[in-house]
Design a protein around this motif. Structure first.
Motif, PDB file in Angstrom:
ATOM      1  N   SER A 169       0.671  -1.386   0.043  1.00  0.00           N
ATOM      2  CA  SER A 169      -0.096   0.169   0.195  1.00  0.00           C
ATOM      3  C   SER A 169       0.930   1.309  -0.012  1.00  0.00           C
ATOM      4  O   SER A 169       0.579   2.311  -0.569  1.00  0.00           O
ATOM      5  N   ASP A 170       1.933   0.952   0.777  1.00  0.00           N
ATOM      6  CA  ASP A 170       2.876   2.451   0.712  1.00  0.00           C
ATOM      7  C   ASP A 170       3.437   2.672  -0.544  1.00  0.00           C
ATOM      8  O   ASP A 170       4.066   3.873  -0.758  1.00  0.00           O
ATOM      9  N   GLN A 171       3.461   1.864  -1.393  1.00  0.00           N
ATOM     10  CA  GLN A 171       4.137   1.894  -2.720  1.00  0.00           C
ATOM     11  C   GLN A 171       3.210   1.893  -4.073  1.00  0.00           C
ATOM     12  O   GLN A 171       3.496   1.839  -5.211  1.00  0.00           O
ATOM     13  N   LEU A 172       1.905   2.068  -3.549  1.00  0.00           N
ATOM     14  CA  LEU A 172       0.728   1.992  -4.704  1.00  0.00           C
ATOM     15  C   LEU A 172       0.795   3.098  -5.463  1.00  0.00           C
ATOM     16  O   LEU A 172       0.672   2.971  -6.684  1.00  0.00           O
ATOM     17  N   ASP A 173       1.173   4.405  -5.118  1.00  0.00           N
ATOM     18  CA  ASP A 173       1.102   5.533  -5.943  1.00  0.00           C
ATOM     19  C   ASP A 173       2.419   5.382  -7.109  1.00  0.00           C
ATOM     20  O   ASP A 173       2.437   5.818  -8.213  1.00  0.00           O
ATOM     21  N   ASP A 174       3.573   5.025  -6.617  1.00  0.00           N
ATOM     22  CA  ASP A 174       4.733   4.666  -7.589  1.00  0.00           C
ATOM     23  C   ASP A 174       4.217   3.575  -8.674  1.00  0.00           C
ATOM     24  O   ASP A 174       4.367   3.596  -9.945  1.00  0.00           O
ATOM     25  N   VAL A 175       3.504   2.631  -8.367  1.00  0.00           N
ATOM     26  CA  VAL A 175       2.880   1.642  -9.230  1.00  0.00           C
ATOM     27  C   VAL A 175       2.148   2.221 -10.188  1.00  0.00           C
ATOM     28  O   VAL A 175       2.095   2.034 -11.480  1.00  0.00           O
ATOM     29  N   ILE A 176       1.197   3.229  -9.669  1.00  0.00           N
ATOM     30  CA  ILE A 176       0.337   3.689 -10.671  1.00  0.00           C
ATOM     31  C   ILE A 176       0.865   4.555 -11.741  1.00  0.00           C
ATOM     32  O   ILE A 176       0.566   4.663 -12.785  1.00  0.00           O
ATOM     33  N   LEU A 177       1.861   5.478 -11.139  1.00  0.00           N
ATOM     34  CA  LEU A 177       2.529   6.247 -12.029  1.00  0.00           C
ATOM     35  C   LEU A 177       3.148   5.312 -13.160  1.00  0.00           C
ATOM     36  O   LEU A 177       3.356   5.764 -14.457  1.00  0.00           O
ATOM     37  N   LEU A 178       3.810   4.340 -12.930  1.00  0.00           N
ATOM     38  CA  LEU A 178       4.711   3.418 -13.743  1.00  0.00           C
ATOM     39  C   LEU A 178       3.341   2.801 -14.779  1.00  0.00           C
ATOM     40  O   LEU A 178       3.677   2.729 -16.038  1.00  0.00           O
ATOM     41  N   LEU A 179       2.349   2.348 -14.365  1.00  0.00           N
ATOM     42  CA  LEU A 179       1.306   1.984 -15.409  1.00  0.00           C
ATOM     43  C   LEU A 179       0.882   3.029 -16.274  1.00  0.00           C
ATOM     44  O   LEU A 179       0.463   2.680 -17.339  1.00  0.00           O
ATOM     45  N   ARG A 180       0.947   4.099 -15.795  1.00  0.00           N
ATOM     46  CA  ARG A 180       0.303   5.496 -16.705  1.00  0.00           C
ATOM     47  C   ARG A 180       1.339   5.321 -17.652  1.00  0.00           C
ATOM     48  O   ARG A 180       0.997   5.717 -18.900  1.00  0.00           O
ATOM     49  N   GLY A 181       2.827   5.381 -17.613  1.00  0.00           N
ATOM     50  CA  GLY A 181       3.593   5.512 -18.404  1.00  0.00           C
ATOM     51  C   GLY A 181       4.060   4.623 -19.493  1.00  0.00           C
ATOM     52  O   GLY A 181       4.218   4.722 -20.304  1.00  0.00           O
TER      53      GLY A 181
END
Length: 550
Positions: A169-181
């Protein structure tokens, strides 16, 4: 004697005294009186330990004190250790006295603890990518890179796919950014959060009580003196243990879902470009059908198509999937769509067609537009002239006229004289509004001929065609005449009279033939009657002769 089982709140209690009695909330009672079938041990009452006072369970505060255990390390608290995580990950410990004291003290640590919540985050994304298989593999590796895992994956279609992963959960925002890219386009992204802190605290409190009850039942099971007592205690113990397992499972679920967020990704293949030709611009008239048909060239492997026509006038778009091949190689055409424009008020209109196709090789799409101008049809009025009478063989002159509004080109005329001869056609010079010609009717007939003047012209809305008729009565040409006597006319009259007489005689003969049986019967009757009269008269004569002789 009756007993009541009371679960102590501390797991460190030594074997205590238990009483048991029959009540709605108590366990199933069992009798301590020896069964008649099995004599009771001597001095049972004297040997039974004396009940000791049972301390009341300490009041449990619902304010949590947390111990967080994760892959990065442990952030704990001082004091006695609390319950460990059920399934690893994040554990939430509750210490009654310490939490209550810290909450009342108003210290920074107490404020931090009170603000710590258990949040379950879920993310749903729809991405457009250039390669479904490569994207699924990339997302799977991304989950492992962040020490997560793949929950499910689906690639049943060549142009669509789906995958669900869990990441810290604490790395969810980083995963979302990579998926967008990694996506060509992010069609949608929905993130939800659910606070389950209250539920977690409640389950932990009930679990602690159930565990204490389990310990008490285990001690009571060890002290059971009969099989019946042991079975009753075992039955209640099974219920408590089942409830403990259910709570532990729910706690484990909340811990995992809060520690690892769920990310669901729907993948859609980026479509390739497909050439589409909507056709030439059109000019139409109100309430006259406008026809639309597009030509397109699909890629190899694309064999299913959908298209939508938007006519630009606010009417409902027309959807269809009917297409047909052409003789021009790989080109195909859409089905012809007909549309009516009601007026010229908002003309011109922008008409758009959107197409998409899919097949084994993926997805393709294309679009095109054309301009439709709606205008009124030019009004052309035609007058062929008044009807007239003419003798057969004479030349009849025809003079027709028409109006010629602006915008007309290629104006032509056609005179059809109605006698079976070839019509006369021609191009009318620019600026001229009259058509003059002549014709000879060679034959007479008792009814009038119908002559028609037709004007055709081209306009920006299409061909204009208007016609006007007139009647021509052709009389017979007079024959040779002497002193007012027309031999030809007299001869014709005689022929007509003889023809009438002959027709009458023929009619009479026909009727006579029809009624011939009647006439034959009538003549027969007359003949027979006459014979009988002759016989009668002959007899009368003989009688008279005989009398005279006498």
């Amino acid at each position: 004697a009756a007993f009541r089982v009371i679960a102590c709140g501390s797991a460190s209690d030594e074997d205590g005294a238990f009483t048991r009695e029959s009540s709605a909330d108590a366990f199933s009672s069992f009798s301590a009186v020896p069964s008649p079938m099995a004599p009771a041990p001597p001095m049972a009452a004297a040997l039974a330990p004396r009940p000791e006072p049972v301390p009341a369970p300490a009041a449990l505060s619902i304010e949590p004190k947390f111990t967080v255990t994760s892959s990065e390390g442990v952030a704990g608290r001082t004091g006695s250790p609390g319950p460990q995580p059920i399934g690893g990950g994040t554990a939430f410990d509750f210490n009654d006295n310490e939490v209550a004291t810290q909450s009342n003290s108003g210290s920074p640590q107490a404020q931090h603890v009170s603000q710590r919540r258990i949040i379950i985050r879920t993310v749903n994304m729809q991405l457009v990518v250039t390669d479904i298989a490569a994207s699924l593999d990339h997302i799977s590796k991304l989950a492992k890179r962040f020490e997560g895992w793949v929950v499910s994956s689906d690639r049943s279609l060549t142009h669509r796919g789906a995958i669900a992963i869990r990441v810290p959960s604490d790395q969810l925002d980083d995963v979302i950014l990579l998926l967008r890219g990694m996506a060509e386009e992010v069609e949608s992204e929905i993130s939800t959060s659910e606070d389950v802190t209250d539920e977690y605290v409640d389950i932990q409190s009930r679990l602690t009580n159930q565990q204490a009850t389990e310990s008490a039942l285990l001690r009571l099971l060890d002290r059971a003196e009969t099989v019946e007592e042991a079975l009753n205690v075992q039955r209640e113990l099974s219920k408590v243990q089942q409830e403990i397992e259910r709570m532990e499972g729910r706690i484990k679920f909340l811990e995992e879902t809060s520690a690892f967020s769920l990310v669901s990704v729907q993948l859609k293949l980026a479509p390739s470009e497909m050439p589409v030709d909507a056709g030439e611009d059109q000019t139409v008239s109100p309430r006259i059908p406008a026809r639309f048909r597009a030509t397109f060239t699909p890629a190899a492997g694309i064999d299913e198509f959908n298209f939508t026509w938007d006519f630009g006038d606010g009417s409902e778009p027309v959807f269809s999937n009917r297409t047909a091949p052409t003789i021009e190689g790989d080109k195909r055409v859409t089905a012809t769509i007909t549309h009516f424009y009601s007026d010229v008020k908002n003309s011109p209109y922008i008409v758009e067609i959107e197409m998409d196709g899919f097949g084994e090789t993926g997805v393709t799409e294309g679009s095109d537009i054309l301009i439709v101008t709606v205008t009124d049809i030019p009004t052309v009025e035609v007058f062929a002239g008044e009807g007239f009478v003419i003798d057969q063989g004479e030349e009849a002159e025809f003079s027709g006229s028409f109006t010629r509004p602006e915008g007309l080109t290629n104006v032509n005329y056609k005179w059809d004289f109605g006698d079976g001869t070839a019509p006369e056609t021609g191009l009318i010079p620019e600026g001229s509004t009259r058509v003059v010609t002549a014709h000879v009717y060679e034959d007479f007939r008792p009814f009038a001929y119908q002559a028609v003047l037709t004007i055709t012209a081209d306009s920006e809305v299409g061909e204009v065609e208007v016609a006007s008729p007139l009647t021509v009565v052709v009389t017979e040409k007079p024959a040779w005449t002497v002193a007012g006597w027309d031999a030809g006319d007299t001869g014709r009259t005689a022929v007509r009279t003889l023809s009438a007489v002959g027709a009458g005689l023929a009619t009479a003969a026909i009727w006579a033939g029809i009624f011939s049986p009647v006439w034959i019967i009538a003549l027969g009757l007359v003949y027979v009657g006459r014979g009988r009269l002759k016989v009668r008269f002959a007899k009368s004569g003989r009688l008279a002769t005989e009398e005279s002789e006498d």
